[in-house]
Design a protein around this motif. Structure first.
Motif, PDB file in Angstrom:
ATOM      1  N   ALA A  41       0.441  -1.134   0.340  1.00 30.61           N
ATOM      2  CA  ALA A  41       0.170  -0.143  -0.065  1.00 30.61           C
ATOM      3  C   ALA A  41       0.662   1.360   0.461  1.00 30.61           C
ATOM      4  CB  ALA A  41      -1.035  -0.205   0.937  1.00 30.61           C
ATOM      5  N   HIS A  42       0.265   2.462   1.500  1.00 26.90           N
ATOM      6  CA  HIS A  42       1.693   3.531   0.876  1.00 26.90           C
ATOM      7  C   HIS A  42       2.134   3.718   2.342  1.00 26.90           C
ATOM      8  CE1 HIS A  42       2.530   7.716   1.546  1.00 26.90           C
ATOM      9  NE2 HIS A  42       3.390   7.797  -0.304  1.00 26.90           N
ATOM     10  N   ARG A  45       0.327   4.792   5.996  1.00 21.95           N
ATOM     11  CA  ARG A  45      -0.661   4.363   6.724  1.00 21.95           C
ATOM     12  C   ARG A  45      -1.020   2.686   6.045  1.00 21.95           C
ATOM     13  NH1 ARG A  45      -3.055   6.821  11.107  1.00 21.95           N
ATOM     14  NH2 ARG A  45      -3.422   9.304  11.027  1.00 21.95           N
ATOM     15  N   GLY A  51      -5.346   2.219  11.264  1.00 21.41           N
ATOM     16  CA  GLY A  51      -5.770   3.051  12.335  1.00 21.41           C
ATOM     17  C   GLY A  51      -5.567   3.656  13.602  1.00 21.41           C
ATOM     18  N   SER A 129      -1.697   8.742  15.023  1.00 19.48           N
ATOM     19  CA  SER A 129      -0.478   8.837  14.069  1.00 19.48           C
ATOM     20  C   SER A 129       1.031   7.837  13.843  1.00 19.48           C
ATOM     21  CB  SER A 129       0.018  10.302  13.596  1.00 19.48           C
ATOM     22  OG  SER A 129      -1.132  11.273  13.351  1.00 19.48           O
ATOM     23  N   TRP A 148       2.521   0.369  -3.486  1.00 14.22           N
ATOM     24  CA  TRP A 148       1.725   0.241  -4.750  1.00 14.22           C
ATOM     25  C   TRP A 148       2.992  -0.888  -4.817  1.00 14.22           C
ATOM     26  CZ3 TRP A 148       0.575   5.523  -4.997  1.00 14.22           C
ATOM     27  CH2 TRP A 148      -0.214   5.665  -3.928  1.00 14.22           C
ATOM     28  N   HIS A 203     -15.019  -6.936   5.636  1.00 15.08           N
ATOM     29  CA  HIS A 203     -13.121  -6.072   6.406  1.00 15.08           C
ATOM     30  C   HIS A 203     -13.609  -5.995   7.127  1.00 15.08           C
ATOM     31  CE1 HIS A 203     -11.311  -7.264   2.123  1.00 15.08           C
ATOM     32  NE2 HIS A 203     -11.571  -8.229   2.875  1.00 15.08           N
ATOM     33  N   TYR A 210      -5.531  -6.603   4.641  1.00 14.18           N
ATOM     34  CA  TYR A 210      -4.833  -6.302   3.905  1.00 14.18           C
ATOM     35  C   TYR A 210      -3.740  -7.263   3.880  1.00 14.18           C
ATOM     36  CZ  TYR A 210      -8.525  -2.733   3.695  1.00 14.18           C
ATOM     37  OH  TYR A 210      -9.961  -2.135   3.447  1.00 14.18           O
TER      38      TYR A 210
ATOM     39  N   VAL B  22      -6.566   8.820  -1.443  1.00 10.62           N
ATOM     40  CA  VAL B  22      -5.779   7.543  -2.058  1.00 10.62           C
ATOM     41  C   VAL B  22      -4.405   7.115  -1.953  1.00 10.62           C
ATOM     42  CG1 VAL B  22      -5.402   6.679  -4.460  1.00 10.62           C
ATOM     43  CG2 VAL B  22      -7.273   8.213  -3.961  1.00 10.62           C
ATOM     44  N   ARG B  23      -3.183   7.729  -1.239  1.00 12.28           N
ATOM     45  CA  ARG B  23      -2.307   6.893  -0.994  1.00 12.28           C
ATOM     46  C   ARG B  23      -2.488   6.572   0.600  1.00 12.28           C
ATOM     47  NH1 ARG B  23      -0.441  12.650  -1.812  1.00 12.28           N
ATOM     48  NH2 ARG B  23       0.313  12.897  -0.086  1.00 12.28           N
ATOM     49  N   MET B  24      -3.336   6.865   1.239  1.00 14.34           N
ATOM     50  CA  MET B  24      -3.623   6.397   2.959  1.00 14.34           C
ATOM     51  C   MET B  24      -4.698   5.246   2.750  1.00 14.34           C
ATOM     52  SD  MET B  24      -1.636   9.083   4.504  1.00 14.34           S
ATOM     53  CE  MET B  24      -0.837   9.923   2.800  1.00 14.34           C
ATOM     54  N   CYS B  25      -5.382   4.749   1.871  1.00 12.84           N
ATOM     55  CA  CYS B  25      -5.891   3.558   1.845  1.00 12.84           C
ATOM     56  C   CYS B  25      -5.205   2.488   2.075  1.00 12.84           C
ATOM     57  CB  CYS B  25      -7.739   3.648   1.051  1.00 12.84           C
ATOM     58  SG  CYS B  25      -8.171   2.116   1.118  1.00 12.84           S
ATOM     59  N   PRO B  26      -5.374   1.843   3.258  1.00 11.23           N
ATOM     60  CA  PRO B  26      -4.387   0.465   3.089  1.00 11.23           C
ATOM     61  C   PRO B  26      -4.428  -0.242   2.241  1.00 11.23           C
ATOM     62  CG  PRO B  26      -5.503   0.900   5.099  1.00 11.23           C
ATOM     63  CD  PRO B  26      -5.773   2.310   4.282  1.00 11.23           C
ATOM     64  N   TRP B  48     -11.829  -1.615   5.410  1.00  7.73           N
ATOM     65  CA  TRP B  48     -11.364  -1.788   6.957  1.00  7.73           C
ATOM     66  C   TRP B  48     -11.883  -1.046   8.292  1.00  7.73           C
ATOM     67  CZ3 TRP B  48      -6.380  -2.026   9.339  1.00  7.73           C
ATOM     68  CH2 TRP B  48      -6.007  -2.653  10.966  1.00  7.73           C
ATOM     69  N   ASP B  49     -12.822  -0.332   7.503  1.00  3.08           N
ATOM     70  CA  ASP B  49     -12.756   1.284   8.647  1.00  3.08           C
ATOM     71  C   ASP B  49     -12.148   1.600   9.327  1.00  3.08           C
ATOM     72  OD1 ASP B  49     -15.658   0.279   8.110  1.00  3.08           O
ATOM     73  OD2 ASP B  49     -16.653  -0.184   9.590  1.00  3.08           O
ATOM     74  N   CYS B  50     -11.344   1.813   9.061  1.00  2.00           N
ATOM     75  CA  CYS B  50      -9.620   2.950   9.666  1.00  2.00           C
ATOM     76  C   CYS B  50      -9.536   3.753   9.782  1.00  2.00           C
ATOM     77  CB  CYS B  50      -8.701   1.380   9.363  1.00  2.00           C
ATOM     78  SG  CYS B  50      -8.192   2.425   7.721  1.00  2.00           S
ATOM     79  N   PRO B  52      -8.066   6.207   7.997  1.00  2.00           N
ATOM     80  CA  PRO B  52      -7.201   7.047   7.694  1.00  2.00           C
ATOM     81  C   PRO B  52      -7.809   7.936   6.627  1.00  2.00           C
ATOM     82  CG  PRO B  52      -6.141   5.664   8.183  1.00  2.00           C
ATOM     83  CD  PRO B  52      -7.602   5.115   7.950  1.00  2.00           C
ATOM     84  N   LYS B  55      -9.919  11.514   8.073  1.00  2.35           N
ATOM     85  CA  LYS B  55      -8.912  12.284   8.859  1.00  2.35           C
ATOM     86  C   LYS B  55      -8.067  12.979   7.967  1.00  2.35           C
ATOM     87  CE  LYS B  55      -7.241   9.092  11.786  1.00  2.35           C
ATOM     88  NZ  LYS B  55      -6.840   8.265  12.667  1.00  2.35           N
ATOM     89  N   PHE B  64     -17.677   8.382   7.571  1.00  2.00           N
ATOM     90  CA  PHE B  64     -17.136   7.333   7.997  1.00  2.00           C
ATOM     91  C   PHE B  64     -18.738   7.006   8.262  1.00  2.00           C
ATOM     92  CE2 PHE B  64     -17.007   4.186  11.696  1.00  2.00           C
ATOM     93  CZ  PHE B  64     -17.134   3.294  10.348  1.00  2.00           C
ATOM     94  N   ILE B 108      -0.318  15.096  14.522  1.00  2.00           N
ATOM     95  CA  ILE B 108      -0.839  15.047  12.922  1.00  2.00           C
ATOM     96  C   ILE B 108       0.759  15.533  11.648  1.00  2.00           C
ATOM     97  CG2 ILE B 108      -1.808  15.397  11.059  1.00  2.00           C
ATOM     98  CD1 ILE B 108      -3.834  13.260  13.244  1.00  2.00           C
TER      99      ILE B 108
END
Lengths: 572, 127
Positions: A41-42, A45, A51, A129, A148, A203, A210, B22-26, B48-50, B52, B55, B64, B108
């Motif tokens: 992924a990135h 996160r 989370g 964070s 990715w 999920h 993932y 887009v970048r933060m979605c695992p 996953w309901d996480c 990021p 936020k 969410f 953050i």
């Protein structure tokens, strides 16, 4: 579908909890070497920490030592762990926690500046964070990050791992990474069994959905020795949200009760610690209550003050925000009614239990050039976040020293060609409009076999020889079906490989469960044909190795060695 | 239905090729719709309901939602990042409209609107 070829001194596969700390350690300890992180992924996160986290759950609070930690983890794992591995990670908790605090992680302190303990091994953090903080440290240290890029297989030349191949899900490029040493840190595996929730909440799992066992699968395919897959992780979690219960049980001291209001753990499991019994028993106990008609089962929070209920919500917002919305959306006030709990789908995760690569004290696997750290590494349960950090550090030191004498290998073109064909086949099947199978359908098929014959939640996680043999037979047909997988885009292509990877984890798991003819961890793996713990015959590790040439899985045992003296079934 | 993107608030982070969400979605679940320039969710069942993505959105355009099977309608949980980036305030509303706020310390890190992907072109790494 271009090819990117990269040479790097050390390749780290997986930029998560263990991978980020490994990258920093390598760059600090061995200045000038290049380090590349391959991340599906990135990195900011990705994985388990996406989370956030609200506690460090493996830390030596005042009065505790690495030895006392080993004793506790041995007790919690029902008398068998790799004590050398657990000891070596405990020695590094302080180093890792202080390091990450320096990078900016807020850790809760009292007036005198001491960390606030939450139980013997836990401290509270504001870790919303946490992942971006350790990712930034890895980037600042000078590690090159390939976001990715999904790892698909190791490159093995003359019995040595000399890098890995990955698929970019952004542009479809094949990444061929040549490395002098490789650290695998891809985490454990979710999605082997039917998930707790269905439909649009499938999920809504506790473990990161993932994390699909890529690191296990690559090792299994390459013939690496694996250990203890039969010690599945089945956690006690909050009903529906599958949120962690430590925040409640340890945070406000909430005992388990059944529908009659009886504190069944305190009564029936008093001899092994009651509500502080080993983790598998804390899942096994409530399962028996439900099975015998005394469900639902709860964590009794009715004694807490409204302020404690607010603190509880704050703690969940740092790690698992959906828990707080769930209470608001169901009109639940945890200070007025108990919190209902359930057990999870079985996960394979070496950071909670001990399934994973069989490693030496330096986290070197059975294959030359390959080191393992974090959830993917075996023998050392109770790692959680800080233990994964510690293993990243240990593997980094060993890999850094190894590369001083190692060189890059020449990679035969046929290895790359073969892997390219394997990786892209589902996409080509779609392009050529072949009749085929969607990755989701194969996932459901796999999960159905495992759920019904290999001890899913529906059968109270119980297994016997006959059921497992059915699972083994049905699974054996799946590899022939991989050729029919279809993917219409790169995201789907990743998912096709995720289900293939999970097959290898499932196959190894079934072999391990068949082999251990005792019930060492009730709740995790209850054998109805061998219901008792049997130290005379089974105080040893069940290990396996798949022969890459024949596909046969050989299962055997390795001896357990006691390092720290004392009663193995006592927490102190 | 774990996250929804409010199309009236989402500006696709203007010309960004890889916006923060887009970048933060695992799970690689958010993508930019080439036609509208706004963000799309590939498959809600994979979420996953996480949070990021929620936020990190500069427009607070991502909300969410619990899957309906898990909780009743109109309850909300909205995170707001303080400008100082050292606190996050969560605004909570239950099904009856009662509200509550939780302000929690954090750290953050700044997030750019766009980021180049390493190794997109073959030339970058060819040897």
């Amino acid at each position: 579908m271009e090819q990117n070829t990269i040479e790097t001194d050390v390749l780290i596969i997986g930029g998560g909890t263990a991978g980020c700390l490994a990258a920093v350690e390598l760059r600090e300890r061995f200045p000038g070497i290049n380090v590349t992180i391959m991340e599906k992924a990135h990195i900011d996160r990705s994985g388990c920490l996406a989370g956030g986290m609200n506690a460090i759950n493996a830390y030596l609070n005042p009065g505790e030592t690495p030895e006392s930690f080993v004793k506790y983890v041995r007790f919690d794992s029902c008398g068998i762990i790799r004590e050398d591995l657990v000891m070596s990670m405990a020695e590094l908790f302080e180093y890792c926690v202080k390091k990450v605090e320096k990078w900016g992680l807020p850790i809760l302190c009292d007036d005198k500046g001491n960390y606030i303990p939450r139980g013997r091994w836990n401290i509270k953090i504001n870790g919303e964070s946490l992942k971006p903080i350790i990712a930034k440290a890895a980037k600042n240290a000078g590690a090159k990050v390939l976001n990715w890029v999904v790892a698909t297989n190791y490159i093995v030349v003359d019995g040595r791992v000399t890098g890995a191949i990955g698929l970019s899900i952004r542009n479809g490029n094949l990444f061929v990474i040549k490395a002098k040493a490789t650290i695998i840190a891809t985490g454990g595996a979710a999605g082997i069994y039917k998930p707790n929730n269905a439909h649009d909440a499938q999920h809504k799992t506790w473990y990161c959905p993932y994390n699909t066992g890529a690191g296990y699968a690559m090792g299994i395919r390459a013939g690496a020795e694996m250990t203890s897959f039969e010690m599945r992780y089945i956690g006690l979690r909050v009903k529906d949200t599958i949120a962690p219960t430590g925040t409640i049980a340890l945070g406000v001291g909430a005992p388990q009760i059944n529908s009659k209001g009886e504190k069944f753990m305190a009564v029936k499991y008093a001899n092994i610690g009651g509500d502080g019994a080993p983790t598998p028993y804390r899942s096994h106990g409530p399962l028996q209550e439900i099975k015998e008609g005394r469900g639902p089962v709860y964590l009794d929070t009715r004694h807490i003050t409204p302020q404690q209920a607010r603190d509880l919500k704050s703690a969940f917002l740092d790690m698992y925000p959906s828990m707080v919305l769930y209470w608001a959306a169901n009109e639940i006030d945890p200070s007025k009614e108990p919190v209902e709990v359930q057990t999870t789908e079985p996960y394979i995760v070496g950071g909670h239990t001990q399934s994973g690569y069989w490693v030496d004290i330096n986290r070197k696997t059975s294959i030359e050039g390959l080191y393992a750290a974090g959830d993917v590494s075996g023998g050392a349960p109770y790692k959680f976040v800080s233990g994964c950090w510690a293993e990243g550090v240990i593997a980094a030191k060993a890999a850094g020293e190894y590369i001083q004498k190692a060189s890059f290998a020449d990679i035969p073109q046929e290895i790359i060609k073969e892997e390219r064909e394997r990786v892209f086949q589902p996409l080509l099947n779609h392009t050529h409009k072949k009749e085929g199978i969607k990755s989701y359908d194969m996932e459901v098929r796999l999960q159905k076999i495992m759920e019904e014959y290999a001890g899913g939640a529906a059968t109270f996680y119980e297994v016997n020889e006959e059921r497992l043999l059915v699972a083994k037979r049905r699974l054996s047909t799946l590899p022939e079906q991989f050729q029919y997988l279809m993917a219409e885009d790169l995201h789907e292509l990743m998912k096709a490989h995720e289900v293939i990877d999970r097959f290898y984890v499932a196959q190894t798991l079934v072999e391990h469960m068949l082999y251990r003819k005792e019930t060492r961890w009730p709740g995790y793996c209850t054998r109805t044909d061998f219901t008792e713990r049997d130290d005379d015959n089974w105080l040893k590790f069940v290990n396996s190795r798949r022969n890459p040439a024949t596909g046969n899985v050989e299962v055997f045992t390795r001896p357990y060695e006691q390092v720290v003296p004392g009663d193995r079934y006592k927490p102190r | 239905m774990p996250v929804i993107i409010h199309a009236d608030k989402c500006d696709g982070c203007h010309g960004s090729q890889n916006p923060p969400c887009v970048r933060m979605c695992p799970g690689d679940l958010l993508m930019k719709d080439p036609k509208t320039g706004k963000i799309l969710m590939r498959d809600p069942a994979e979420c996953w309901d996480c949070l990021p993505c929620v936020k990190v959105c500069p427009q607070e355009a991502i909300e969410f939602k619990l899957s309906y099977q898990l909780g009743f309608h109109t309850a909300k949980l909205l995170p707001h990042i303080h400008d100082t980036r050292d606190f996050i305030t969560w605004e909570l509303r239950d099904t009856k409209g009662n509200t509550d706020k939780f302000t929690i310390r954090t750290k953050i890190l700044p997030v750019e609107l766009d980021e180049k992907i390493e190794g997109v072109t073959a030339v970058d790494f060819s040897i």
